[in-house]
Design a protein around this motif. Sequence first.
Motif, PDB file in Angstrom:
ATOM      1  N   TYR A 197       0.831  -1.201   0.000  1.00  0.00           N
ATOM      2  CA  TYR A 197       0.000   0.000   0.000  1.00  0.00           C
ATOM      3  C   TYR A 197       0.865   1.250   0.000  1.00  0.00           C
ATOM      4  N   ARG A 211       7.973   4.089  -4.927  1.00  0.00           N
ATOM      5  CA  ARG A 211       8.094   3.104  -3.830  1.00  0.00           C
ATOM      6  C   ARG A 211       7.062   1.982  -4.008  1.00  0.00           C
ATOM      7  N   ARG A 215       9.204  -7.451  14.327  1.00  0.00           N
ATOM      8  CA  ARG A 215       8.719  -7.599  12.951  1.00  0.00           C
ATOM      9  C   ARG A 215       9.703  -8.424  12.122  1.00  0.00           C
ATOM     10  N   LYS A 274       6.594  -1.991   1.804  1.00  0.00           N
ATOM     11  CA  LYS A 274       5.407  -1.407   2.446  1.00  0.00           C
ATOM     12  C   LYS A 274       4.227  -2.369   2.305  1.00  0.00           C
ATOM     13  N   ASN A 315       2.685  -3.858  14.107  1.00  0.00           N
ATOM     14  CA  ASN A 315       2.464  -2.406  14.180  1.00  0.00           C
ATOM     15  C   ASN A 315       1.133  -2.112  14.864  1.00  0.00           C
ATOM     16  N   GLU A 354      12.145   2.555  14.129  1.00  0.00           N
ATOM     17  CA  GLU A 354      11.156   3.503  13.601  1.00  0.00           C
ATOM     18  C   GLU A 354       9.875   3.313  14.384  1.00  0.00           C
ATOM     19  N   GLY A 355       8.893   4.145  14.111  1.00  0.00           N
ATOM     20  CA  GLY A 355       7.605   4.016  14.768  1.00  0.00           C
ATOM     21  C   GLY A 355       6.723   3.001  14.052  1.00  0.00           C
ATOM     22  N   GLY A 356       5.575   2.719  14.636  1.00  0.00           N
ATOM     23  CA  GLY A 356       4.621   1.786  14.049  1.00  0.00           C
ATOM     24  C   GLY A 356       4.118   2.267  12.697  1.00  0.00           C
ATOM     25  N   SER A 357       4.085   3.594  12.501  1.00  0.00           N
ATOM     26  CA  SER A 357       3.696   4.130  11.188  1.00  0.00           C
ATOM     27  C   SER A 357       4.440   5.427  10.887  1.00  0.00           C
ATOM     28  N   SER A 358       5.717   5.485  11.294  1.00  0.00           N
ATOM     29  CA  SER A 358       6.483   6.723  11.077  1.00  0.00           C
ATOM     30  C   SER A 358       7.972   6.452  11.231  1.00  0.00           C
ATOM     31  N   LEU A 377      11.368   1.205   7.014  1.00  0.00           N
ATOM     32  CA  LEU A 377      10.800   1.641   5.747  1.00  0.00           C
ATOM     33  C   LEU A 377      11.461   2.967   5.360  1.00  0.00           C
ATOM     34  N   GLY A 434      10.913   6.064   4.426  1.00  0.00           N
ATOM     35  CA  GLY A 434       9.762   6.958   4.355  1.00  0.00           C
ATOM     36  C   GLY A 434       9.950   8.010   3.272  1.00  0.00           C
ATOM     37  N   ILE A 435       8.879   8.307   2.559  1.00  0.00           N
ATOM     38  CA  ILE A 435       8.943   9.345   1.528  1.00  0.00           C
ATOM     39  C   ILE A 435       9.110  10.711   2.202  1.00  0.00           C
ATOM     40  N   SER A 453       8.309  11.340  11.410  1.00  0.00           N
ATOM     41  CA  SER A 453       7.862  11.780  10.081  1.00  0.00           C
ATOM     42  C   SER A 453       7.028  10.698   9.417  1.00  0.00           C
TER      43      SER A 453
HETATM   44  N1  PMP Z   1       7.676   3.596   8.784  1.00  0.00           N
HETATM   45  C1  PMP Z   1       6.529   2.894   8.820  1.00  0.00           C
HETATM   46  C2  PMP Z   1       6.524   1.542   9.461  1.00  0.00           C
HETATM   47  C3  PMP Z   1       5.354   3.424   8.241  1.00  0.00           C
HETATM   48  O1  PMP Z   1       4.213   2.713   8.254  1.00  0.00           O
HETATM   49  C4  PMP Z   1       5.396   4.722   7.679  1.00  0.00           C
HETATM   50  C5  PMP Z   1       4.147   5.359   7.134  1.00  0.00           C
HETATM   51  N2  PMP Z   1       3.604   4.695   6.066  1.00  0.00           N
HETATM   52  C6  PMP Z   1       6.607   5.412   7.659  1.00  0.00           C
HETATM   53  C7  PMP Z   1       7.725   4.817   8.224  1.00  0.00           C
HETATM   54  C8  PMP Z   1       6.717   6.770   7.028  1.00  0.00           C
HETATM   55  O2  PMP Z   1       6.667   6.670   5.630  1.00  0.00           O
HETATM   56  P1  PMP Z   1       6.104   7.878   4.725  1.00  0.00           P
HETATM   57  O3  PMP Z   1       6.900   9.073   5.077  1.00  0.00           O
HETATM   58  O4  PMP Z   1       6.342   7.419   3.340  1.00  0.00           O
HETATM   59  O5  PMP Z   1       4.665   8.033   5.062  1.00  0.00           O
END
Ligand code: PMP
Length: 297
Positions: free
Chosen positions: A43, A62, A152, A159, A166, A192-196, A217, A219-220, A255
């Motif tokens: 995704y 990506r 993980r 991605k 997470n 990194e964070g769960g979504s950052s 990941l 991150g963009i 971020s």
């Molecule tokens: N790491 C993880 C695990 C993420 O889920 C995200 C957000 N999708 C990011 C980092 C940040 O990536 P981006 O800046 O591309 O949103």
Amino acid sequence: MRGETLRESDMPRISYVNGRYVAHRDASVHIEDRGFQFGDGVYEVCEISRGFIVDMTRHLDRLDRSLTELSIAWPMTRKALTVVIREVIRRNRVVDGLVYVQVTRGVASRDFVFPRSDLQPSLVVIARNVDVAAVAKKVENGLKVITVPENRWDRVDIKSTGLLPNVLAKQKAKEAGCQEAWFVDADGKVKEGGSSNAWIVTKDGVLVTRPADHGILRGITRTTLFDVAAKLGYKIEERGFSVAEAKAAREVFLSSATTIAMPIVEIDGQPVANGHPGTITLSLRQAFFDIAEKSPA
Ligand code: PMP
């Protein structure tokens, strides 16, 4: 960060599923979709700001990489996907919000191994507005994070929609009154964070973030923040940092596409610096939109 109840006006109305624009409440995929059964999909989330899709080229690059790594075909041409993305944004009248794109390997009788190679991948596109005032409030207050051991797999550079660790980490953060969970490796370094992605600012004003070759990941927003930092004259060091170093840092932030650079003011219950958002973080956030790629939605 999400997790809050959506305002009625932010609910998606029309979404795209496998060739059709449908009422969001009726939008569904087949019970044998491999995304549903195995998390066999990838995704992207792009920010929409002031009517522009932010960094779409990098997000689609990506997406291409994630699909290639998992040997999933593009569900349609890249050009056609940008048309669908714009159409979903238009039909939901999104000005400030996000667009979510998910591609799975497709629908096939349940079997772990890949189904036939000409299987049509599934495509879902969802767009919605976000409450800009609520985001501003978060920036003003800063976020709190907890740390959790990394549990993980080693391909988090892809991605993938397989996000159970997470989910559990971020739920744990929520139960602790926090908004993000940081995965920490066996050496005590923040991944990194769960979504950052995770960042600190040293006493000397140097930005530090973990290298993205593997283990996180790429991150963009992280990538574009390198451009922003260069423009503003900040130095970046790509290296690991420990939880202790983060707790003693001048500033800490995370971020992601939906949060840009978001201040972190507490780690495991301990305030960062004076417990208020840092000025360098806010300056990065401020400059971001001007420097990022903007495609008219
Ligand atoms: N790491 C993880 C695990 C993420 O889920 C995200 C957000 N999708 C990011 C980092 C940040 O990536 P981006 O800046 O591309 O949103």
